[in-house]
Scaffold this motif. Structure first.
Motif, PDB file in Angstrom:
ATOM      1  N   ARG A  70      23.539 -43.360  51.001  1.00  0.00           N
ATOM      2  CA  ARG A  70      23.118 -42.189  51.772  1.00  0.00           C
ATOM      3  C   ARG A  70      23.190 -40.958  50.881  1.00  0.00           C
ATOM      4  O   ARG A  70      24.241 -40.580  50.391  1.00  0.00           O
ATOM      5  CB  ARG A  70      24.026 -42.026  52.989  1.00  0.00           C
ATOM      6  N   SER A  72      21.747 -36.849  50.114  1.00  0.00           N
ATOM      7  CA  SER A  72      21.151 -35.663  50.703  1.00  0.00           C
ATOM      8  C   SER A  72      19.949 -35.157  49.924  1.00  0.00           C
ATOM      9  O   SER A  72      19.296 -34.211  50.337  1.00  0.00           O
ATOM     10  CB  SER A  72      22.198 -34.538  50.782  1.00  0.00           C
ATOM     11  N   SER A  75      16.476 -34.511  51.603  1.00  0.00           N
ATOM     12  CA  SER A  75      16.638 -34.489  53.059  1.00  0.00           C
ATOM     13  C   SER A  75      15.986 -33.266  53.689  1.00  0.00           C
ATOM     14  O   SER A  75      15.545 -33.324  54.841  1.00  0.00           O
ATOM     15  CB  SER A  75      18.123 -34.542  53.428  1.00  0.00           C
ATOM     16  N   LYS A  78      12.381 -34.086  54.242  1.00  0.00           N
ATOM     17  CA  LYS A  78      12.296 -35.042  55.343  1.00  0.00           C
ATOM     18  C   LYS A  78      12.484 -34.344  56.689  1.00  0.00           C
ATOM     19  O   LYS A  78      11.807 -34.668  57.670  1.00  0.00           O
ATOM     20  CB  LYS A  78      13.354 -36.137  55.175  1.00  0.00           C
ATOM     21  N   GLU A 107      12.742 -46.759  56.138  1.00  0.00           N
ATOM     22  CA  GLU A 107      14.052 -46.349  55.638  1.00  0.00           C
ATOM     23  C   GLU A 107      15.014 -47.530  55.639  1.00  0.00           C
ATOM     24  O   GLU A 107      15.049 -48.306  56.603  1.00  0.00           O
ATOM     25  CB  GLU A 107      14.631 -45.213  56.497  1.00  0.00           C
ATOM     26  N   PRO A 111      18.250 -41.958  58.354  1.00  0.00           N
ATOM     27  CA  PRO A 111      18.370 -40.672  57.621  1.00  0.00           C
ATOM     28  C   PRO A 111      19.093 -39.627  58.462  1.00  0.00           C
ATOM     29  O   PRO A 111      18.485 -38.689  58.990  1.00  0.00           O
ATOM     30  CB  PRO A 111      16.911 -40.297  57.358  1.00  0.00           C
ATOM     31  N   ILE A 113      21.295 -37.263  57.696  1.00  0.00           N
ATOM     32  CA  ILE A 113      21.350 -35.892  57.180  1.00  0.00           C
ATOM     33  C   ILE A 113      20.047 -35.148  57.474  1.00  0.00           C
ATOM     34  O   ILE A 113      20.059 -33.994  57.925  1.00  0.00           O
ATOM     35  CB  ILE A 113      21.645 -35.905  55.676  1.00  0.00           C
ATOM     36  N   ALA A 114      18.927 -35.802  57.256  1.00  0.00           N
ATOM     37  CA  ALA A 114      17.635 -35.174  57.532  1.00  0.00           C
ATOM     38  C   ALA A 114      17.466 -34.898  59.016  1.00  0.00           C
ATOM     39  O   ALA A 114      16.944 -33.839  59.412  1.00  0.00           O
ATOM     40  CB  ALA A 114      16.512 -36.070  57.014  1.00  0.00           C
ATOM     41  N   LYS A 117      19.536 -31.847  59.956  1.00  0.00           N
ATOM     42  CA  LYS A 117      18.877 -30.613  59.506  1.00  0.00           C
ATOM     43  C   LYS A 117      17.679 -30.274  60.392  1.00  0.00           C
ATOM     44  O   LYS A 117      17.422 -29.098  60.677  1.00  0.00           O
ATOM     45  CB  LYS A 117      18.433 -30.768  58.055  1.00  0.00           C
TER      46      LYS A 117
END
Length: 270
Positions: A70, A72, A75, A78, A107, A111, A113-114, A117
């Motif tokens: 994983r 970042s 990200s 994305k 993937e 994802p 983290i994306a 965000k």
């Protein structure tokens, strides 16, 4: 140059033979195995050069991972791509979930983290319906079940006036994360009930806070005191204020941060 040949006695098995050389009024001793005798017209003894050492670099063992870690990196792009996809979708659950499933189709792992965000971007843009859709989709995948996600989802329910869904989510949080509910989520739920003028619900949430030993912040104390005041329970309001209110506050006076007593606040609520 005079050369005296001699050997050590008693230690022949251990010590090598030693030659004594008289050269320029000095005695020098060199092992007989490497002695080089020159005649008088020869040049002085030359120093022996040591062989150069080769530096051998150890090659590290290469590791191969079956799954990607994983990371970042990338990200942000994305997340923007996710926001663009969701913003272009029709306001239907099936259509939104279908596009989100396509977004993670290739993937190797979710994802997260994306997606987090993207939720922050949608929150800043006040796209509350999209926040609810993305957050619910994440929770349906078993991802993002954190207090930060719950706080964002409760805020979106508040802004979109979905009190019933907020209460359902709160009951799930209360029964699932009983001892780990943050003060921020408690404050969010009390703020939601205050916006919709539900004073009895504020008192219930505050009772849960006291039972779990969560100390309310200043805004929560103010909201609870207002709720008791609207319900006509002056004794309870004074008791809550006396127990949890802070007697000091910080103000800026002549460019410095100064701590003073809350006399003005006391006049309003005592």
């Amino acid at each position: 140059m005079l050369v005296f040949h001699g050997t050590s006695t008693g230690f022949d098995a251990l010590m090598p033979k030693i030659d004594c050389i008289y050269y320029h009024n000095k005695f020098t001793f060199t092992p007989s195995s490497v002695i080089c005798v020159h005649n008088q017209a020869a040049q002085p003894l030359t120093s022996f050069t040591t062989p150069e050492r080769r530096v051998v670099k150890k090659v590290g063992k290469e590791t191969h991972h079956l799954w990607k870690k994983r990371d970042s990196a990338g990200s942000g792009q994305k997340a923007l791509n996710l926001v663009r996809i969701v913003s272009q979708c029709p306001n239907e659950k099936e259509a939104v979930y279908g596009e989100l499933n396509k977004w993670i189709a290739w993937e190797t792992e979710f994802p997260l983290i994306a997606a987090a965000k993207a939720l922050r971007i949608l929150r800043k843009r006040s796209q509350w319906k999209r926040v609810i859709q993305v957050a619910k989709w994440m929770l349906s995948k078993g991802q993002g079940a954190t207090m930060g996600t719950y706080d964002t989802l409760l805020l979106a329910f508040d802004m979109d006036k979905r009190v019933d869904e907020a209460e359902s989510l709160w009951n799930m949080i209360l029964h699932t994360h009983t001892r780990s509910i943050s003060k921020r989520v408690f404050s969010r739920m009390i703020s939601l009930y205050e916006h919709h003028d539900l004073q009895d619900k504020i008192i219930e949430i505050f009772a849960d806070m006291e039972e779990l030993g969560v100390k309310p912040d200043e805004d929560t104390v103010r909201r609870v005191c207002c709720a008791f005041q609207k319900l006509g329970q002056e004794d309870n309001r004074k008791m809550v204020y006396k127990r949890y209110s802070c007697q000091w506050k910080y103000i800026h006076f002549k460019g410095e941060r100064v701590r003073v007593r809350r006399d003005g606040w006391d006049e309003d609520y005592q």
